[in-house]
Design an enzyme around this catalytic site. Sequence first.
Site, PDB file in Angstrom:
ATOM      1  N   GLY A   1      14.719  30.433  65.274  1.00 32.27           N
ATOM      2  CA  GLY A   1      15.296  31.731  64.919  1.00 32.27           C
ATOM      3  C   GLY A   1      16.771  31.712  65.277  1.00 32.27           C
ATOM      4  O   GLY A   1      17.292  30.705  65.760  1.00 32.27           O
TER       5      GLY A   1
ATOM      6  N   GLU B   1      17.505  25.042  73.381  1.00 32.14           N
ATOM      7  CA  GLU B   1      16.972  26.340  73.817  1.00 32.14           C
ATOM      8  C   GLU B   1      15.669  26.176  74.581  1.00 32.14           C
ATOM      9  O   GLU B   1      14.786  25.431  74.151  1.00 32.14           O
ATOM     10  CB  GLU B   1      16.743  27.242  72.587  1.00 32.14           C
ATOM     11  CG  GLU B   1      16.357  28.665  72.927  1.00 32.14           C
ATOM     12  CD  GLU B   1      16.471  29.596  71.714  1.00 32.14           C
ATOM     13  OE1 GLU B   1      17.587  30.052  71.416  1.00 32.14           O
ATOM     14  OE2 GLU B   1      15.447  29.861  71.071  1.00 32.14           O
TER      15      GLU B   1
ATOM     16  N   HIS C   1      14.284  26.450  56.760  1.00 35.53           N
ATOM     17  CA  HIS C   1      14.702  25.696  57.956  1.00 35.53           C
ATOM     18  C   HIS C   1      15.187  26.594  59.088  1.00 35.53           C
ATOM     19  O   HIS C   1      15.470  26.115  60.181  1.00 35.53           O
ATOM     20  CB  HIS C   1      15.774  24.668  57.601  1.00 35.53           C
ATOM     21  CG  HIS C   1      17.193  25.184  57.599  1.00 35.53           C
ATOM     22  ND1 HIS C   1      17.593  26.310  56.910  1.00 35.53           N
ATOM     23  CD2 HIS C   1      18.307  24.716  58.208  1.00 35.53           C
ATOM     24  CE1 HIS C   1      18.895  26.503  57.098  1.00 35.53           C
ATOM     25  NE2 HIS C   1      19.356  25.562  57.881  1.00 35.53           N
TER      26      HIS C   1
ATOM     27  N   CYS D   1      20.701  16.537  60.199  1.00 31.94           N
ATOM     28  CA  CYS D   1      20.689  17.624  61.166  1.00 31.94           C
ATOM     29  C   CYS D   1      19.228  18.054  61.184  1.00 31.94           C
ATOM     30  O   CYS D   1      18.599  18.172  60.129  1.00 31.94           O
ATOM     31  CB  CYS D   1      21.578  18.762  60.666  1.00 31.94           C
ATOM     32  SG  CYS D   1      21.547  20.172  61.755  1.00 31.94           S
TER      33      CYS D   1
ATOM     34  N   HIS E   1      24.432  24.289  66.360  1.00 29.66           N
ATOM     35  CA  HIS E   1      23.604  23.389  67.161  1.00 29.66           C
ATOM     36  C   HIS E   1      23.324  24.010  68.531  1.00 29.66           C
ATOM     37  O   HIS E   1      24.160  24.710  69.086  1.00 29.66           O
ATOM     38  CB  HIS E   1      24.304  22.029  67.339  1.00 29.66           C
ATOM     39  CG  HIS E   1      24.429  21.284  66.050  1.00 29.66           C
ATOM     40  ND1 HIS E   1      25.275  20.227  65.878  1.00 29.66           N
ATOM     41  CD2 HIS E   1      23.817  21.468  64.864  1.00 29.66           C
ATOM     42  CE1 HIS E   1      25.165  19.779  64.634  1.00 29.66           C
ATOM     43  NE2 HIS E   1      24.288  20.522  64.001  1.00 29.66           N
TER      44      HIS E   1
ATOM     45  N   ASP F   1      26.395  16.827  57.713  1.00 26.31           N
ATOM     46  CA  ASP F   1      25.608  16.539  58.920  1.00 26.31           C
ATOM     47  C   ASP F   1      24.242  15.974  58.518  1.00 26.31           C
ATOM     48  O   ASP F   1      23.226  16.678  58.504  1.00 26.31           O
ATOM     49  CB  ASP F   1      25.453  17.797  59.770  1.00 26.31           C
ATOM     50  CG  ASP F   1      25.065  17.441  61.198  1.00 26.31           C
ATOM     51  OD1 ASP F   1      24.910  16.238  61.499  1.00 26.31           O
ATOM     52  OD2 ASP F   1      24.924  18.364  62.010  1.00 26.31           O
TER      53      ASP F   1
END
Lengths: 477, 139
Positions: free
Chosen positions: A375, A205, A400, A98, A202, A95
């Site tokens: 988180g 939020e 990350h 990402c 993925h 990915d």
Amino acid sequence: MQKLFSSVGRHEWDLPLGYIPDMRVSGRLFLSDSLFESLEEGAVRQLANVATLPGIIGHSFGMPDIHWGYGFPIGGVAAFSEEEGIISPGGVGFDINCGVRMITTPLSVSDLGSREDIIGRLYQQVPTGVGSKSAFRLSASALDDLLALGSKWAVSEGYGLPEDCIRCEEGGYMKEAAPENVSEKARKRGIPQCGTLGSGNHFLELQVVSEIRDHEAAKTFGVKEGNVCCMIHCGSRGLGHQVCTDHLKTLEKATKKYGITLPDRQLSCAPLTSPEGESYFGAMAAAANYAWANRQIITHQVRTLFESAFGISPSEMPLVYDVAHNVAKWEMHTIDGSDKRVCVHRKGATRAFGPGRPELPEIYQRTGQPVIIPGSMGTASYLLAGTETAMEKTFGSTCHGAGRVSSRKEAKKAVRGAAVSADLKKQGIIVRAPSGDAIAEEAPEMYKSSDEVIRVVHEAGLSRIVARMMPLGVIKG
Amino acid sequence: MVNPMSIEELPHTADVRRRIRAESREELFSLAAKAMFAVLYPGKCDVWSEKTMTIDADDPEDLLWEFLSDLLYISEVESFVVCETVIRFTGSGLIATLRGEPFQREKHEGGREIKGVSLSGLSIQTTGDMMSCDIIFDI
């Protein structure tokens, strides 16, 4: 595991040469005593494997969220010299780019009204999960422009604000992109998926800024306590996955051609200056640009929805920053007192450039770059700033995320998606996902404590805490 | 006692790891495909149509890796859910018959997207009459 390492600084540990044969440099890990408890042997082995690669400079680094992946460990960072170094898809992952971005809003939690309603509408608006296709129509010729210009292309097509681009790493596109190195197969996968979230870890939020720790930097970043913000985490979709697959094949042959011995086939690589290495770099950069455009289009979808739902304009929802987690880039770093151009691989790690770096936009010159660390589902996310110490110690890199501690198998055994959703709902956090398993696999207890990972990067000086955000609702792929 | 033909779920912190055991190379490849599609589309699968694919590779592991990688590609680009595969080896390559049905969101959603098939630790072992291999799928 801790006895294998020697302490060389606060939360800083050295894995000595000789842990496995042919290590060219030592390993360097950033962990607290409690994070050592979840360190897996597989991750240490992968840290050591990276140390065997030709042209590696300094150390093979592991960030505090390190865990077992394939090729590089997740949370792995390594820099390679221009003259003797290599490039490897195993140091970038399937990915490509990402990454994560953060948008702020002027809204308070009470302005949102029903959280279920807004999360439900976001779930309808942003395609997620296996087999999802975008409502956004991309022509084959537009794909070439997108691959060359990333976010800049998306903004020029009306999917964003001009200032969005300067608030992305690389200005939203890697100039070294070579769309001609992206196969027809990768293009076919990429065309219907631009503007989709994907699945796995993925997410999109909604959060509220719950605490400001560095008021001056928070002001510069445009973050205010009590305001709602949005975090988007996704990558280059099938196009990036196919670029990795295509080039693994050619780089496996190149590994043999250039006489490179590897401890793991996923570390297949070629010299940076070889035709095979350059070809992968150009294709990877094009896929990275696809990821920036993807996140830009999702940003546009979120802004459009918020505009109609809450009457706020896109300019009231500025981008704080957009950071890449899986990428290899040419960067200038000071090594033994002189400036050198090196290729830094970050796999599940974030660039954390400190103040004064020419790559950063004017607005972030004094603070260092914003570093956005999500988180796990239901736990705090953090906004941090890059530091001089990161420049000196880790080629300007930090963690990350929280980092997994349990496998998906263990997750599904331990918890049920419906129960996780119900627990989160009791805390006021709404979750929408295509299946219960998707929720169970990403349950908060399957990850390290984000608070502990962030404490380590802050105390080790790899980045500086600016603000803490708590989740309000999340859509998962 | 271990089932001679089996798909075993092995622990892996970030991704999905499976151990495939079979009595022949044909079965090993078919089971590997089955394991992959069980992650992608865990629900019911009905055979409605058939496709054929041809792969050539330098060695058995490469052949398995290319077979699975190409299956991922076909499944995504042609929105095709594979229920079963029939493998025929041809020298250094294979011809696979893929039986399945078009992807339908209501029926097939809820699985995990696979980003790629890792080469990490991918090796085919032969012990007596049994063949086995471990595969990591990046999800």
